[in-house]
Scaffold this active site. Structure first.
Site: not given
Ligand code: NAI
Length: 252
Positions: A68, A106, A154, A160, A195
């Site tokens: 993205v 850092n 946090n 973030y 996750t």
């Molecule tokens: P995850 O790390 O398991 O999955 C994130 C996905 O985004 C991965 O498949 C990764 O390859 C993809 N990604 C990363 N950079 C990218 C890029 N430049 N272009 C396209 N895809 C890209 O993370 P998760 O936990 O599923 O998080 C999903 C969303 O939810 C994120 O925006 C995260 O910040 C948000 N979130 C997650 C929380 C949690 O507790 N897991 C809490 C609050 C928000």
């Protein structure tokens, strides 16, 4: 007006894009939107490889290698949509997100810029481009993914937390302009969700994250996905500019 006779497949005939769909919350969003009838374009970075095709196959959608943050991300996406979907794009879920945690002392430019780039700048740039080119249909839906880290701070997450607070700002700022095209924009702000992203957190912090919810446990990816499905569906026609916390009434 009256309620529809059936809500069986409220997204039938719609085309949805989910970024970061290879795993975690994004993969579940793809599943839920597809269950609700949408054709889902599952996008993720090229390095996601097999995991991305697996999600796409599972939901009967298409997969798209898309970083993205790439300068040509919008063009790649527009081309993909134009070649396959004459009716354009109806739903965009900006789910792709990364963490690069470090305490303030850092927090170098690299960590700052990459997190702001993926989590905040990319959703803004892509939404703008998709609206400008007409790829996103009038009456469409934009759904962003914030975080409670963007509402309360946090430790170790200045990059973030700022990016996710910025997403809330984006939703508020873009809603009145997008409304002119009947496009709604809303966001979810998940709390601690189980996750790979949260599995990487050190044990004590992870436990603290789980306890932060009044439900005293981590949320599941489906909890976030179902809220997003609501924002994508006609049930939320009159809802825009809103942030919904999905965190079991988090104590922060
Ligand atoms: P995850 O790390 O398991 O999955 C994130 C996905 O985004 C991965 O498949 C990764 O390859 C993809 N990604 C990363 N950079 C990218 C890029 N430049 N272009 C396209 N895809 C890209 O993370 P998760 O936990 O599923 O998080 C999903 C969303 O939810 C994120 O925006 C995260 O910040 C948000 N979130 C997650 C929380 C949690 O507790 N897991 C809490 C609050 C928000």
């Amino acid at each position: 007006s009256t309620a529809p006779a059936s809500w069986d497949r409220p997204l039938e005939g719609k085309v949805a894009l989910v970024t970061g769909a290879a795993r975690g919350i994004g993969a579940t969003i793809a599943e839920v939107l597809s269950r609700d009838g949408a054709h889902v374009i599952c996008a993720d970075i090229p390095a996601a490889g097999e995991a991305l095709s697996q999600t796409a196959n599972k939901v009967g959608g298409t997969s798209l290698a898309l970083d993205v943050t790439a300068p040509d991300a919008a063009e790649v996406l527009e081309k993909h949509v134009k070649e396959r979907h004459s009716g354009g794009l109806d739903i965009v879920v900006h789910n792709a997100g990364i963490t690069r945690d470090k305490l303030l002392a850092n927090m170098d430019d690299g960590r700052w810029n990459s997190v702001i780039g993926v989590n905040l700048a990319a959703p803004h740039r892509l939404t703008t481009a998709l609206v400008k080119s007409g790829t996103l249909n009038d009456g469409g839906r934009v759904i962003d993914v914030s975080s409670i880290a963007g509402i309360a701070g946090n430790r170790g997450q200045t990059n973030y937390g700022t990016s996710k607070a910025g997403v809330i700002g984006l939703v508020h700022a873009e809603a009145p302009e997008l409304a002119k095209k009947d496009i709604t924009i809303n966001a979810v702000a998940p709390g601690f969700i189980e996750t790979a992203m949260t599995a990487a957190i050190p044990f004590a912090t992870r436990e603290a994250g789980r306890r932060m919810s009044s439900l005293l446990q981590g949320g599941q990816t489906v909890d976030v996905a179902e809220t997003i499905a609501y924002f994508a569906s006609p049930a939320s026609n009159a809802v825009t500019g809103q942030i919904v916390r999905v965190c079991g009434q988090s104590l922060i």
